[in-house]
Design a protein around this motif. Sequence first.
Motif, PDB file in Angstrom:
ATOM      1  N   THR A 122      13.188   3.781   4.164  1.00  0.00           N
ATOM      2  CA  THR A 122      11.913   4.122   3.544  1.00  0.00           C
ATOM      3  C   THR A 122      11.022   4.899   4.499  1.00  0.00           C
ATOM      4  N   LEU A 123      10.382   5.919   3.956  1.00  0.00           N
ATOM      5  CA  LEU A 123       9.339   6.670   4.652  1.00  0.00           C
ATOM      6  C   LEU A 123       8.006   6.266   4.029  1.00  0.00           C
ATOM      7  N   LEU A 124       7.142   5.646   4.817  1.00  0.00           N
ATOM      8  CA  LEU A 124       5.907   5.046   4.319  1.00  0.00           C
ATOM      9  C   LEU A 124       4.690   5.742   4.896  1.00  0.00           C
ATOM     10  N   CYS A 125       3.677   5.915   4.060  1.00  0.00           N
ATOM     11  CA  CYS A 125       2.378   6.406   4.517  1.00  0.00           C
ATOM     12  C   CYS A 125       1.588   5.221   5.055  1.00  0.00           C
ATOM     13  N   ARG A 126       1.261   5.260   6.331  1.00  0.00           N
ATOM     14  CA  ARG A 126       0.592   4.115   6.937  1.00  0.00           C
ATOM     15  C   ARG A 126      -0.828   3.931   6.403  1.00  0.00           C
ATOM     16  N   GLY A 127      -1.523   5.024   6.097  1.00  0.00           N
ATOM     17  CA  GLY A 127      -2.894   4.918   5.635  1.00  0.00           C
ATOM     18  C   GLY A 127      -3.034   4.201   4.310  1.00  0.00           C
ATOM     19  N   LEU A 130       1.907   3.060   1.051  1.00  0.00           N
ATOM     20  CA  LEU A 130       2.737   3.403  -0.103  1.00  0.00           C
ATOM     21  C   LEU A 130       3.927   4.246   0.337  1.00  0.00           C
ATOM     22  N   PRO A 131       5.055   4.156  -0.396  1.00  0.00           N
ATOM     23  CA  PRO A 131       6.242   4.926  -0.024  1.00  0.00           C
ATOM     24  C   PRO A 131       6.085   6.398  -0.363  1.00  0.00           C
ATOM     25  N   VAL A 132       6.620   7.242   0.504  1.00  0.00           N
ATOM     26  CA  VAL A 132       6.618   8.683   0.291  1.00  0.00           C
ATOM     27  C   VAL A 132       8.003   9.164  -0.115  1.00  0.00           C
ATOM     28  N   PHE A 133       9.029   8.582   0.478  1.00  0.00           N
ATOM     29  CA  PHE A 133      10.404   8.929   0.127  1.00  0.00           C
ATOM     30  C   PHE A 133      11.316   7.809   0.601  1.00  0.00           C
ATOM     31  N   TYR A 134      12.535   7.798   0.090  1.00  0.00           N
ATOM     32  CA  TYR A 134      13.492   6.772   0.493  1.00  0.00           C
ATOM     33  C   TYR A 134      14.913   7.297   0.277  1.00  0.00           C
ATOM     34  N   ARG A 220       4.828  -5.272   6.013  1.00  0.00           N
ATOM     35  CA  ARG A 220       4.041  -5.862   4.928  1.00  0.00           C
ATOM     36  C   ARG A 220       4.412  -5.254   3.586  1.00  0.00           C
ATOM     37  N   PHE A 221       4.729  -3.956   3.589  1.00  0.00           N
ATOM     38  CA  PHE A 221       5.148  -3.311   2.341  1.00  0.00           C
ATOM     39  C   PHE A 221       6.444  -3.921   1.832  1.00  0.00           C
ATOM     40  N   PHE A 222       7.421  -4.085   2.703  1.00  0.00           N
ATOM     41  CA  PHE A 222       8.679  -4.695   2.283  1.00  0.00           C
ATOM     42  C   PHE A 222       8.454  -6.111   1.774  1.00  0.00           C
ATOM     43  N   GLY A 223       7.647  -6.891   2.482  1.00  0.00           N
ATOM     44  CA  GLY A 223       7.384  -8.253   2.039  1.00  0.00           C
ATOM     45  C   GLY A 223       6.702  -8.302   0.690  1.00  0.00           C
ATOM     46  N   ARG A 224       5.767  -7.368   0.445  1.00  0.00           N
ATOM     47  CA  ARG A 224       5.037  -7.353  -0.819  1.00  0.00           C
ATOM     48  C   ARG A 224       5.927  -6.891  -1.971  1.00  0.00           C
ATOM     49  N   VAL A 225       6.623  -5.794  -1.788  1.00  0.00           N
ATOM     50  CA  VAL A 225       7.394  -5.201  -2.877  1.00  0.00           C
ATOM     51  C   VAL A 225       8.665  -5.991  -3.161  1.00  0.00           C
ATOM     52  N   PHE A 226       9.365  -6.404  -2.116  1.00  0.00           N
ATOM     53  CA  PHE A 226      10.631  -7.087  -2.326  1.00  0.00           C
ATOM     54  C   PHE A 226      10.439  -8.435  -3.010  1.00  0.00           C
ATOM     55  N   SER A 251       8.306   3.321  -7.714  1.00  0.00           N
ATOM     56  CA  SER A 251       7.374   4.002  -8.619  1.00  0.00           C
ATOM     57  C   SER A 251       6.299   3.040  -9.112  1.00  0.00           C
ATOM     58  N   ALA A 252       6.688   1.804  -9.415  1.00  0.00           N
ATOM     59  CA  ALA A 252       5.721   0.805  -9.881  1.00  0.00           C
ATOM     60  C   ALA A 252       4.685   0.498  -8.814  1.00  0.00           C
ATOM     61  N   SER A 253       5.105   0.445  -7.544  1.00  0.00           N
ATOM     62  CA  SER A 253       4.146   0.167  -6.478  1.00  0.00           C
ATOM     63  C   SER A 253       3.098   1.271  -6.366  1.00  0.00           C
ATOM     64  N   ILE A 254       3.500   2.519  -6.601  1.00  0.00           N
ATOM     65  CA  ILE A 254       2.539   3.623  -6.558  1.00  0.00           C
ATOM     66  C   ILE A 254       1.640   3.603  -7.789  1.00  0.00           C
ATOM     67  N   LEU A 255       2.190   3.248  -8.952  1.00  0.00           N
ATOM     68  CA  LEU A 255       1.370   3.180 -10.156  1.00  0.00           C
ATOM     69  C   LEU A 255       0.309   2.097 -10.058  1.00  0.00           C
ATOM     70  N   VAL A 256       0.625   1.002  -9.397  1.00  0.00           N
ATOM     71  CA  VAL A 256      -0.383  -0.031  -9.156  1.00  0.00           C
ATOM     72  C   VAL A 256      -1.546   0.545  -8.354  1.00  0.00           C
ATOM     73  N   ALA A 257      -1.227   1.313  -7.319  1.00  0.00           N
ATOM     74  CA  ALA A 257      -2.269   1.934  -6.501  1.00  0.00           C
ATOM     75  C   ALA A 257      -3.072   2.951  -7.309  1.00  0.00           C
ATOM     76  N   LEU A 258      -2.399   3.742  -8.155  1.00  0.00           N
ATOM     77  CA  LEU A 258      -3.113   4.713  -8.980  1.00  0.00           C
ATOM     78  C   LEU A 258      -4.034   4.021  -9.985  1.00  0.00           C
ATOM     79  N   ALA A 259      -3.565   2.890 -10.540  1.00  0.00           N
ATOM     80  CA  ALA A 259      -4.410   2.142 -11.468  1.00  0.00           C
ATOM     81  C   ALA A 259      -5.637   1.580 -10.763  1.00  0.00           C
ATOM     82  N   ALA A 260      -5.454   1.091  -9.541  1.00  0.00           N
ATOM     83  CA  ALA A 260      -6.592   0.568  -8.778  1.00  0.00           C
ATOM     84  C   ALA A 260      -7.577   1.682  -8.448  1.00  0.00           C
TER      85      ALA A 260
END
Length: 285
Positions: A122-127, A130-134, A220-226, A251-260
């Motif tokens: 996984t390539l993650l945006c630290r800021g 959220l994932p950028v690519f995998y 933390r991302f892996f722990g949250r999403v997995f 995709s669902a993890s990014i949609l959660v962020a977009l909804a927020a």
Amino acid sequence: MLLIALLRTLWRLSYQDMYDWLRAWPALAHACGLPLKPQGQYWIPSPSQQCKRSQAAGAPVHESLFVLTVLVAIRRRLIGARDLIIDSAPILAWRRADPDAAVGHAPAHHPRPLLRGYRVHTLLCRGSGLPVFYLLSRANVHDAPFAQPLLEWAVRLFCIRPRVIRLDAAYWGLRLIHWIHHVLGAVAVVPWNPKRQKQRSCLPPTWTKEELGKRTSIERFFGRVFLFFHLQRPPLSGWSAIATRVALTYSASILVALAAQHAGRPDLIRSPKRVLAHTWEGFEL
């Protein structure tokens, strides 16, 4: 069908549960674009039809959905992609007879030394967290060869310009560091390989505890999403099924962020449970 599969992943429903929701909630069926029958009722795909059509679509369709969600997040400035982290996590095989799974070394914190399954790099945006690519691989493949392809794909697809790339010791390599510095124009933050203690004179200037500690975002991302989306050991078998689940989950993890972001609650970008509860406030069935 793609939207239904995404909602099923986001709400953690089975095929039967999703079918029941669509039957009991006509507004949801209408929002999913399902056609009307002559009797005025919506045509609801059965659980078996959902499963068969998802398998027939294959992983590329769902992977394209992930690329589009990342593009939307970048255009809305939710993902800055300036400070990136690369790491991998194992996905356990549901069945020992999975023909595409393999046995590989487990992470250091895992109780078992070997695991059978896959690895998602996984390539993650630290800021934003959220994932950028995998990229997906079998569990017996080393992490190092995936760093450069992850970055190359992300730069070409999304036209990003990263400034800092954070990796762990498994990705250590002079060629990779040289490529990050001279081709991407970024800074590679890589801990020193403990097997090369005699060559500490070549330590990069960014090798500090403060800089390396910033890599915890991807853990933390892996722990949250997995855990939330049950990606640690999904009840699936085969490469295409696992690749589809990973694409839908990311995709669902990014949609959660977009909804927020759309709801004006940036504090809920990384909180799937809370952002869904906030969206439902004041709504009556």
